[in-house]
Design a protein around this motif. Structure first.
Motif, PDB file in Angstrom:
ATOM      1  N   THR A   1       0.639  -1.257   0.329  1.00 19.04           N
ATOM      2  CA  THR A   1      -0.012   0.084  -0.099  1.00 19.04           C
ATOM      3  C   THR A   1       0.462   0.615  -0.193  1.00 19.04           C
ATOM      4  OG1 THR A   1      -1.505  -1.505   0.824  1.00 19.04           O
ATOM      5  CG2 THR A   1      -1.722   1.582   1.491  1.00 19.04           C
ATOM      6  N   PHE A   2       2.182   1.508   0.928  1.00 20.52           N
ATOM      7  CA  PHE A   2       2.939   2.516   0.650  1.00 20.52           C
ATOM      8  C   PHE A   2       3.514   2.629  -0.529  1.00 20.52           C
ATOM      9  CE2 PHE A   2       2.474   0.882   5.036  1.00 20.52           C
ATOM     10  CZ  PHE A   2       1.522   2.577   5.798  1.00 20.52           C
ATOM     11  N   VAL A   3       4.094   1.411  -1.106  1.00 22.32           N
ATOM     12  CA  VAL A   3       4.519   1.677  -2.853  1.00 22.32           C
ATOM     13  C   VAL A   3       4.220   2.004  -3.358  1.00 22.32           C
ATOM     14  CG1 VAL A   3       5.629   0.677  -4.499  1.00 22.32           C
ATOM     15  CG2 VAL A   3       5.873  -0.578  -1.711  1.00 22.32           C
ATOM     16  N   LEU A   4       2.500   1.900  -3.465  1.00 23.98           N
ATOM     17  CA  LEU A   4       1.563   2.231  -4.454  1.00 23.98           C
ATOM     18  C   LEU A   4       1.199   3.908  -4.131  1.00 23.98           C
ATOM     19  CD1 LEU A   4      -0.864  -0.980  -4.561  1.00 23.98           C
ATOM     20  CD2 LEU A   4       1.176   0.323  -6.296  1.00 23.98           C
ATOM     21  N   ALA A   5       0.883   4.018  -2.911  1.00 24.13           N
ATOM     22  CA  ALA A   5       1.220   5.458  -2.068  1.00 24.13           C
ATOM     23  C   ALA A   5       2.900   6.294  -3.035  1.00 24.13           C
ATOM     24  CB  ALA A   5       1.119   5.521  -1.147  1.00 24.13           C
ATOM     25  N   ALA A   6       3.335   5.444  -2.742  1.00 23.93           N
ATOM     26  CA  ALA A   6       4.742   6.356  -2.804  1.00 23.93           C
ATOM     27  C   ALA A   6       4.865   6.657  -4.761  1.00 23.93           C
ATOM     28  CB  ALA A   6       5.782   5.739  -2.523  1.00 23.93           C
ATOM     29  N   ILE A   7       3.972   5.593  -5.323  1.00 26.73           N
ATOM     30  CA  ILE A   7       3.993   6.049  -6.664  1.00 26.73           C
ATOM     31  C   ILE A   7       2.925   6.665  -7.717  1.00 26.73           C
ATOM     32  CG2 ILE A   7       3.076   4.763  -9.061  1.00 26.73           C
ATOM     33  CD1 ILE A   7       4.284   2.231  -8.180  1.00 26.73           C
ATOM     34  N   ALA A   8       1.843   6.962  -6.154  1.00 25.92           N
ATOM     35  CA  ALA A   8       0.583   7.869  -7.304  1.00 25.92           C
ATOM     36  C   ALA A   8       1.488   9.640  -6.544  1.00 25.92           C
ATOM     37  CB  ALA A   8      -0.134   7.681  -6.422  1.00 25.92           C
ATOM     38  N   ALA A   9       1.987  10.004  -5.077  1.00 29.19           N
ATOM     39  CA  ALA A   9       2.896  11.006  -4.842  1.00 29.19           C
ATOM     40  C   ALA A   9       3.902  11.454  -5.769  1.00 29.19           C
ATOM     41  CB  ALA A   9       3.552  10.601  -3.564  1.00 29.19           C
ATOM     42  N   VAL A  10       4.339  10.767  -6.290  1.00 34.69           N
ATOM     43  CA  VAL A  10       5.314  10.960  -8.046  1.00 34.69           C
ATOM     44  C   VAL A  10       4.758  11.570  -8.736  1.00 34.69           C
ATOM     45  CG1 VAL A  10       7.711  10.124  -9.286  1.00 34.69           C
ATOM     46  CG2 VAL A  10       7.634   9.815  -6.421  1.00 34.69           C
ATOM     47  N   MET A  11       4.039  10.754  -9.631  1.00 34.82           N
ATOM     48  CA  MET A  11       3.555  10.847 -10.492  1.00 34.82           C
ATOM     49  C   MET A  11       2.222  12.153 -10.469  1.00 34.82           C
ATOM     50  SD  MET A  11       1.289   7.825 -12.521  1.00 34.82           S
ATOM     51  CE  MET A  11       0.494   7.639 -10.832  1.00 34.82           C
ATOM     52  N   LEU A  12       2.116  12.927  -9.155  1.00 35.71           N
ATOM     53  CA  LEU A  12       1.124  13.924  -8.763  1.00 35.71           C
ATOM     54  C   LEU A  12       2.759  15.081  -8.614  1.00 35.71           C
ATOM     55  CD1 LEU A  12      -1.848  15.127  -8.241  1.00 35.71           C
ATOM     56  CD2 LEU A  12      -1.149  14.802  -5.496  1.00 35.71           C
TER      57      LEU A  12
ATOM     58  N   ALA B   1      -4.217  11.376 -10.834  1.00 35.95           N
ATOM     59  CA  ALA B   1      -3.414  11.088  -9.972  1.00 35.95           C
ATOM     60  C   ALA B   1      -3.340  11.829  -8.806  1.00 35.95           C
ATOM     61  CB  ALA B   1      -1.905  11.857 -10.268  1.00 35.95           C
ATOM     62  N   PHE B   2      -4.364  12.569  -8.352  1.00 36.90           N
ATOM     63  CA  PHE B   2      -4.809  12.837  -6.932  1.00 36.90           C
ATOM     64  C   PHE B   2      -5.629  11.904  -6.258  1.00 36.90           C
ATOM     65  CE2 PHE B   2      -7.442  14.740  -3.824  1.00 36.90           C
ATOM     66  CZ  PHE B   2      -6.560  15.791  -2.934  1.00 36.90           C
ATOM     67  N   GLY B   3      -6.856  11.800  -7.134  1.00 42.01           N
ATOM     68  CA  GLY B   3      -7.779  10.499  -6.589  1.00 42.01           C
ATOM     69  C   GLY B   3      -6.943   9.140  -6.230  1.00 42.01           C
ATOM     70  N   LEU B   4      -5.860   8.854  -6.728  1.00 38.74           N
ATOM     71  CA  LEU B   4      -5.265   7.676  -6.096  1.00 38.74           C
ATOM     72  C   LEU B   4      -4.429   7.581  -5.271  1.00 38.74           C
ATOM     73  CD1 LEU B   4      -3.653   6.418  -9.924  1.00 38.74           C
ATOM     74  CD2 LEU B   4      -4.815   4.745  -8.685  1.00 38.74           C
ATOM     75  N   LEU B   5      -3.911   9.001  -5.129  1.00 39.52           N
ATOM     76  CA  LEU B   5      -2.835   8.768  -3.820  1.00 39.52           C
ATOM     77  C   LEU B   5      -3.817   8.827  -2.698  1.00 39.52           C
ATOM     78  CD1 LEU B   5      -0.287   9.717  -2.526  1.00 39.52           C
ATOM     79  CD2 LEU B   5      -0.986  12.090  -2.895  1.00 39.52           C
ATOM     80  N   ALA B   6      -4.964  10.165  -2.476  1.00 40.83           N
ATOM     81  CA  ALA B   6      -5.604   9.577  -1.543  1.00 40.83           C
ATOM     82  C   ALA B   6      -6.835   9.230  -1.037  1.00 40.83           C
ATOM     83  CB  ALA B   6      -6.799  11.046  -2.044  1.00 40.83           C
ATOM     84  N   SER B   7      -6.646   8.218  -2.196  1.00 37.69           N
ATOM     85  CA  SER B   7      -7.587   6.728  -1.313  1.00 37.69           C
ATOM     86  C   SER B   7      -6.330   5.533  -0.944  1.00 37.69           C
ATOM     87  CB  SER B   7      -8.364   6.297  -3.326  1.00 37.69           C
ATOM     88  OG  SER B   7      -8.919   7.044  -3.699  1.00 37.69           O
ATOM     89  N   ILE B   8      -6.220   5.988  -1.186  1.00 37.13           N
ATOM     90  CA  ILE B   8      -4.790   4.837  -0.698  1.00 37.13           C
ATOM     91  C   ILE B   8      -4.407   5.135   0.851  1.00 37.13           C
ATOM     92  CG2 ILE B   8      -2.442   3.893  -0.706  1.00 37.13           C
ATOM     93  CD1 ILE B   8      -2.725   4.137  -3.753  1.00 37.13           C
ATOM     94  N   PRO B   9      -4.632   5.976   1.611  1.00 32.53           N
ATOM     95  CA  PRO B   9      -4.895   6.246   3.455  1.00 32.53           C
ATOM     96  C   PRO B   9      -6.009   5.773   3.681  1.00 32.53           C
ATOM     97  CG  PRO B   9      -3.356   8.192   1.844  1.00 32.53           C
ATOM     98  CD  PRO B   9      -4.351   7.057   0.752  1.00 32.53           C
TER      99      PRO B   9
END
Length: 297
Positions: free
Chosen positions: A71-82, A99-107
């Motif tokens: 989950t944290f790996v995917l959050a990092a990918i989304a954060a970098v894309m953002l 990209a924001f939706g991906l990052l916000a949904s992961i937490p």
């Protein structure tokens, strides 16, 4: 310096996010199918005294903590894309907000996962945990299409725009695919793979839940057959034709696996493959609707 156009790196990261969301679904399934749901018996730490799993927790702790780590790996990918999309946030709002939706949904997914543990794998919370992952697959698929210019502002217009029948059938197929996945979580909650020997079940009849689950699947099959027939006429290499074929293959494979697991007593391996198939179905159904509905403008 941050890019001002969509770069190959950004495209590859969107694909990595899509694949990662599918892997997250599979790893979540592995947690449940190996009875590792309480491998980390508390949250947010793995134990009361350790943030990570300990050797004493054995393989169950490794599987559960590995799922959390992904989950944290995917959050990092989304954060970098953002961050990479920051300079394009106005002209490419579609990419930025996906990209924001991906990052916000992961937490949010992590919190629901914690509630799952704290409620001792309540089947309805487990279902919600899976459905958030399903929504993330949909968002990631939309992001891939837009970074590659298949849909969105940079997409190339069709020589022949899809007709109303294609658009409606594509939307119907996507809705039926999503509904089948949602109802599939109810079947799971009534079945034997609870994630832990003492985890509760939803007390619904597995037979009845399975019968309700396949109702939208039947509609989906009919819609996909007609879609393939209509899209086939568009010729080789057509994006809608290719999307229809991919969707048809995923529906046939997922249906075959579903019946196979049902009539063989739900063996863990087949259930896990069926969960992988659900992520593929979500992606192909989303792709079908996206390339048909968005590019029709």
């Amino acid at each position: 310096m941050l890019p001002t156009t969509v770069t190959p790196v950004l495209r590859r990261m969107s694909v990595a996010s899509l694949i990662g969301q599918g892997v997250l679904i599979v790893s979540g399934g592995a947690v449940r199918l190996t009875a590792s749901g309480l491998g980390c018996p508390t949250w947010p730490k793995c134990t009361a005294d350790s943030l990570v799993n300990t050797p004493e927790m054995g393989i169950h702790g490794i599987i559960e903590f590995g799922n959390r780590t992904l989950t944290f790996v995917l959050a990092a990918i989304a954060a970098v894309m953002l961050v990479m999309l920051w300079n394009m946030r106005k002209e490419r709002r579609d990419l930025f907000w996906l990209a924001f939706g991906l990052l916000a949904s992961i937490p949010a997914q992590a919190v629901i996962g914690g509630i799952t543990v704290l409620t001792h794998l309540n089947p309805w919370v487990v279902s919600l945990h899976f459905l958030v992952s399903a929504a993330l697959v949909v968002l990631a698929m939309l992001l891939v299409n837009r970074t590659y210019g298949r849909t969105g502002r940079t997409s190339v217009p069709y020589v022949a725009a899809p007709g109303a029948a294609l658009r409606r059938l594509a939307g119907l197929a996507a809705v039926c695919g999503y509904l089948a996945v949602v109802l599939g979580t109810v079947v799971t909650g009534s079945g034997p793979h609870a994630g832990d020997a003492n985890a509760p079940r939803n007390d619904l009849s597995p037979y009845l839940a399975a019968r309700v689950h396949v109702l939208p699947v039947y509609v989906l099959v009919v819609a996909v057959v007609i879609l393939v027939v209509l899209a086939w006429k568009r010729g080789n290499g057509d994006i809608i034709r290719n999307a229809a074929i991919l969707l048809a293959v995923s529906v046939v494979a997922q249906g075959a696996i579903g019946y196979w697991q049902y009539f063989t007593g739900l063996p863990s391996l087949l259930v896990g493959i069926h969960m992988l198939g659900s992520s593929v179905l979500l992606a192909t159904a989303t792709n079908m609707a996206d390339v048909t509905l968005r590019r029709a403008k």
